[in-house]
Design a protein around this motif. Structure first.
Motif, PDB file in Angstrom:
ATOM      1  N   LYS A 132       0.914  -1.220  -0.121  1.00 11.67           N
ATOM      2  CA  LYS A 132      -0.086  -0.040   0.001  1.00 11.67           C
ATOM      3  C   LYS A 132       0.883   1.173   0.212  1.00 11.67           C
ATOM      4  O   LYS A 132       0.538   2.251  -0.643  1.00 11.67           O
ATOM      5  N   TYR A 133       2.030   1.090   0.579  1.00 10.86           N
ATOM      6  CA  TYR A 133       2.977   2.320   0.638  1.00 10.86           C
ATOM      7  C   TYR A 133       3.742   2.450  -0.775  1.00 10.86           C
ATOM      8  O   TYR A 133       3.898   3.356  -1.419  1.00 10.86           O
ATOM      9  N   ARG A 164       0.596   7.593   3.230  1.00  5.40           N
ATOM     10  CA  ARG A 164       1.059   6.535   2.766  1.00  5.40           C
ATOM     11  C   ARG A 164       2.353   6.886   2.072  1.00  5.40           C
ATOM     12  O   ARG A 164       3.693   6.429   2.258  1.00  5.40           O
TER      13      ARG A 164
END
Length: 207
Positions: A132-133, A164
């Motif tokens: 997700k990052y 993020r």
């Protein structure tokens, strides 16, 4: 073609100028490759996914309504295809979990470029980020997509994108982030570009 927008090119393709699809592919190859690599982390698989995504997008051009930019619309198709591929790969790995699986070697286009060792270290550092990052980082810092484009492609709010991205930078900062060049990561050279373009054009060409 330089003075035509993506949407105008799409309209002309739909009206019969099929050859113009190559213009769009060459424009977005680097972007799609980097984003797919952020999900898959395998250059050959990313290339295959790009080809599938381009063919799917071509077949769906009539459904493109311009509610978002063509870039965002195409990126969503690529992301969906990448995630589907990853899901299938995980399922296959579960079936073969008793069989030793050799990790692929770092035979990427980067190995033939200057400072290949550093580039591979940087690429591995990015690949090691949680997905997700990594996705936000690749889109914003490497591909230089805007916050809005990233929000639209990932269906995230602005604050989530910024959080993020900030977290990804923190993870990379120790010993890495201060001296790397984003453009060195997940480069998609001309030869690979030609391979994808020629494959897709052969598939969609009407004899």
């Amino acid at each position: 073609m330089m003075n035509l927008s993506d949407e105008e090119i799409v309209d002309r393709i739909i009206k019969g100028e099929q050859h113009l699809y190559e213009v769009l592919m060459r424009k977005f190859n680097q972007q799609l490759y980097r984003i797919s690599m952020a999900i898959i982390n395998d250059d050959k698989e990313a290339e295959d996914i790009m080809q599938t995504a381009y063919i799917n997008a071509y077949q769906q051009l009539g459904n493109f309504k311009g509610k978002s930019s063509f870039s965002t619309w195409l990126t969503r198709i690529l992301i969906n295809e990448s995630l589907l591929h990853k899901k299938r790969k995980i399922q296959l790995q579960k079936v073969l979990m008793e069989t030793p699986v050799n990790q692929h070697h770092n035979d990427t286009p980067l190995k033939d470029l200057m400072n290949k060792e550093l580039k591979l270290i940087l690429e591995k550092a990015v690949a090691d980020l949680p997905e997700k990052y990594r996705m936000v980082f690749v889109m914003r810092e490497i591909q230089e997509m805007s916050t809005t484009e990233t929000m639209d492609a990932l269906n995230l709010g602005e604050s989530n994108v910024k959080i993020r991205l900030s977290r990804a930078k923190e993870m990379l900062r120790d010993g890495l982030y201060g001296y790397w060049e984003p453009k060195q990561v997940y480069e998609f050279n001309l030869i690979r570009c030609d391979v994808v373009v020629n494959y897709v054009m052969d598939k969609i060409r009407i004899d």
